[in-house]
Write a protein that holds these residues in place. Structure first.
Motif, PDB file in Angstrom:
ATOM      1  N   PRO A  19      -4.112   7.853 -19.983  1.00  0.00           N
ATOM      2  CA  PRO A  19      -2.911   8.056 -19.165  1.00  0.00           C
ATOM      3  C   PRO A  19      -2.259   9.398 -19.480  1.00  0.00           C
ATOM      4  O   PRO A  19      -2.174   9.810 -20.643  1.00  0.00           O
ATOM      5  N   PHE A  20      -1.810  10.084 -18.437  1.00  0.00           N
ATOM      6  CA  PHE A  20      -1.110  11.353 -18.588  1.00  0.00           C
ATOM      7  C   PHE A  20       0.287  11.223 -17.976  1.00  0.00           C
ATOM      8  O   PHE A  20       0.496  10.456 -17.029  1.00  0.00           O
ATOM      9  N   THR A  30       1.478   4.794 -23.824  1.00  0.00           N
ATOM     10  CA  THR A  30       0.818   4.035 -22.765  1.00  0.00           C
ATOM     11  C   THR A  30      -0.662   3.850 -23.074  1.00  0.00           C
ATOM     12  O   THR A  30      -1.255   2.804 -22.772  1.00  0.00           O
ATOM     13  N   PHE A  31      -1.275   4.847 -23.699  1.00  0.00           N
ATOM     14  CA  PHE A  31      -2.677   4.737 -24.123  1.00  0.00           C
ATOM     15  C   PHE A  31      -2.840   3.573 -25.093  1.00  0.00           C
ATOM     16  O   PHE A  31      -3.753   2.746 -24.950  1.00  0.00           O
ATOM     17  N   VAL A  32      -1.971   3.491 -26.063  1.00  0.00           N
ATOM     18  CA  VAL A  32      -2.036   2.393 -27.031  1.00  0.00           C
ATOM     19  C   VAL A  32      -1.820   1.054 -26.331  1.00  0.00           C
ATOM     20  O   VAL A  32      -2.533   0.069 -26.596  1.00  0.00           O
ATOM     21  N   ALA A  33      -0.860   0.993 -25.412  1.00  0.00           N
ATOM     22  CA  ALA A  33      -0.588  -0.254 -24.694  1.00  0.00           C
ATOM     23  C   ALA A  33      -1.805  -0.695 -23.889  1.00  0.00           C
ATOM     24  O   ALA A  33      -2.147  -1.890 -23.862  1.00  0.00           O
ATOM     25  N   ARG A  36      -4.476  -2.033 -26.295  1.00  0.00           N
ATOM     26  CA  ARG A  36      -4.113  -3.371 -26.776  1.00  0.00           C
ATOM     27  C   ARG A  36      -4.404  -4.426 -25.719  1.00  0.00           C
ATOM     28  O   ARG A  36      -4.889  -5.521 -26.022  1.00  0.00           O
ATOM     29  N   TRP A  37      -4.068  -4.127 -24.473  1.00  0.00           N
ATOM     30  CA  TRP A  37      -4.324  -5.059 -23.369  1.00  0.00           C
ATOM     31  C   TRP A  37      -5.815  -5.331 -23.241  1.00  0.00           C
ATOM     32  O   TRP A  37      -6.237  -6.482 -23.085  1.00  0.00           O
ATOM     33  N   LEU A  38      -6.638  -4.291 -23.321  1.00  0.00           N
ATOM     34  CA  LEU A  38      -8.083  -4.457 -23.227  1.00  0.00           C
ATOM     35  C   LEU A  38      -8.614  -5.322 -24.363  1.00  0.00           C
ATOM     36  O   LEU A  38      -9.459  -6.207 -24.148  1.00  0.00           O
ATOM     37  N   LEU A  65      -5.003  11.086 -30.235  1.00  0.00           N
ATOM     38  CA  LEU A  65      -5.063   9.790 -29.569  1.00  0.00           C
ATOM     39  C   LEU A  65      -5.722   8.736 -30.458  1.00  0.00           C
ATOM     40  O   LEU A  65      -5.282   7.578 -30.504  1.00  0.00           O
ATOM     41  N   THR A  66      -6.771   9.129 -31.164  1.00  0.00           N
ATOM     42  CA  THR A  66      -7.418   8.192 -32.084  1.00  0.00           C
ATOM     43  C   THR A  66      -6.463   7.771 -33.185  1.00  0.00           C
ATOM     44  O   THR A  66      -6.364   6.578 -33.529  1.00  0.00           O
ATOM     45  N   GLU A  67      -5.746   8.729 -33.752  1.00  0.00           N
ATOM     46  CA  GLU A  67      -4.791   8.406 -34.811  1.00  0.00           C
ATOM     47  C   GLU A  67      -3.703   7.467 -34.303  1.00  0.00           C
ATOM     48  O   GLU A  67      -3.256   6.567 -35.022  1.00  0.00           O
ATOM     49  N   ALA A  68      -3.271   7.649 -33.057  1.00  0.00           N
ATOM     50  CA  ALA A  68      -2.252   6.761 -32.491  1.00  0.00           C
ATOM     51  C   ALA A  68      -2.749   5.326 -32.439  1.00  0.00           C
ATOM     52  O   ALA A  68      -2.000   4.378 -32.730  1.00  0.00           O
ATOM     53  N   LEU A  69      -4.013   5.132 -32.085  1.00  0.00           N
ATOM     54  CA  LEU A  69      -4.578   3.781 -32.071  1.00  0.00           C
ATOM     55  C   LEU A  69      -4.628   3.185 -33.459  1.00  0.00           C
ATOM     56  O   LEU A  69      -4.264   2.018 -33.676  1.00  0.00           O
ATOM     57  N   LEU A  70      -5.092   3.968 -34.419  1.00  0.00           N
ATOM     58  CA  LEU A  70      -5.203   3.467 -35.790  1.00  0.00           C
ATOM     59  C   LEU A  70      -3.833   3.117 -36.356  1.00  0.00           C
ATOM     60  O   LEU A  70      -3.658   2.080 -37.007  1.00  0.00           O
TER      61      LEU A  70
END
Length: 311
Positions: A19-20, A30-33, A36-38, A65-70
């Motif tokens: 998402p941009f 929003t990327f993290v959200a 999580r939904w997936l 983006l990877t760090e945000a997920l972790l």
């Protein structure tokens, strides 16, 4: 950071949409959200694939983006980051970062700018990445997508890599659309611990029956539960019915450019118009095309459940 080799990843993975915002910067929250939904729907996360607009993301953006997920608590064992680029140092950096984070594996495109390169050249590229990363935890999933990369990965090249790097060359995502090629990979290399993921859920039922490892497919972004249900079913008749339903949804999305179409659908069902944003050279669906897409999906009985969670 994990010091042990993560278990092999199997099942249904999404090449996660990025998402941009309207400023065209990645929207980390929003990327993290979305991820999580997936995960709640049972999908794994092949972040930075084709449908992630990965070729339009910088190395620093992918790392961020990877760090945000972790940092959000997403288990790294669910991640298969795309790390293949044209520049060897960039691929090494992204691959090393994924391994050190504990990712289940990396999805690696060949260097795709120069065309008609030899198997010797491709072998040298993959070998150089593996040697420079130098970590026994590394699991490389080759990304065969000749229609986009124009750099096919031959069975002979795969066999050569497997012989030189057994255990490290873990599998392939085959987005050729050629079932005979996918089946040949399963039959020829499956016994060597080489996992084959078709690049569309269209082939999932056949892959299950042949011994495939799941699928990594664009429309998992919008239809995850239905596609995961195919993978989890042990009843051939039920799988066939589920496959037909998933195929009908995919065909609707394929009436438009896939990335803008999926983003438009998420924007519609989540109420977040920003989800329509894509990075140039891609363009968002215009209002008429978007409305037609949504109407077709609704007439087919499709909707995105719990879509507010993607916002």
């Amino acid at each position: 950071m994990s010091a042990t080799t993560p278990p092999r990843i199997k099942g249904v993975l999404a090449p996660v949409l990025t998402p941009f915002g309207t400023d065209l910067e990645p929207d980390l929250r929003t990327f993290v959200a979305h991820c999580r939904w997936l995960v709640r729907q049972g999908a794994g996360l092949a972040i930075f694939g084709t449908n992630s607009e990965a070729a339009s993301l910088s190395v620093d953006e992918r790392v961020r983006l990877t760090e945000a997920l972790l940092e959000s608590g997403i288990p790294p064992a669910l991640l298969m980051p795309g790390t293949g680029t044209c520049a060897l140092p960039d691929t090494v950096r992204l691959t090393r970062h994924a391994v050190q984070a504990g990712a289940a594996g990396v999805l690696m495109l060949p260097p795709f700018y120069y065309k008609n390169v030899s198997d010797d050249g491709l072998f040298a590229y993959f070998s150089e990445v593996i040697e420079r990363v130098g970590d026994r935890r590394l699991a490389v999933y080759l990304y065969h997508f000749p229609a986009m990369s124009a750099t096919p990965l031959s069975l002979e090249l795969i066999e050569r890599l497997l012989k030189r790097y057994p255990g490290t060359i873990a599998g392939v995502k085959d987005s050729s659309g050629d079932w005979s090629n996918m089946e040949a990979m399963i039959r020829r290399f499956g016994g060597d611990g080489f996992d084959v993921f078709p690049g569309a859920e269209t082939f999932l039922n056949r892959a299950i029956e042949a011994g495939g490892a799941g699928c990594i497919s664009a429309t998992v972004n919008v239809n995850p539960a239905s596609i995961v249900a195919i993978w989890r079913s042990r009843d051939p008749a039920e799988r066939s019915a589920l496959q037909a339903r998933a195929d009908s949804v995919r065909k609707i999305f394929q009436t438009q450019p896939m990335i803008p179409a999926m983003k438009h659908a998420i924007a519609h069902w989540s109420g977040r118009r920003d989800w329509r944003c894509v990075r140039p050279p891609l363009t968002a669906l215009d209002e008429d095309a978007g409305a037609a897409l949504v109407q077709q999906l609704q007439e087919a009985g499709f909707g995105i459940p719990d879509a507010h969670a993607l916002a």
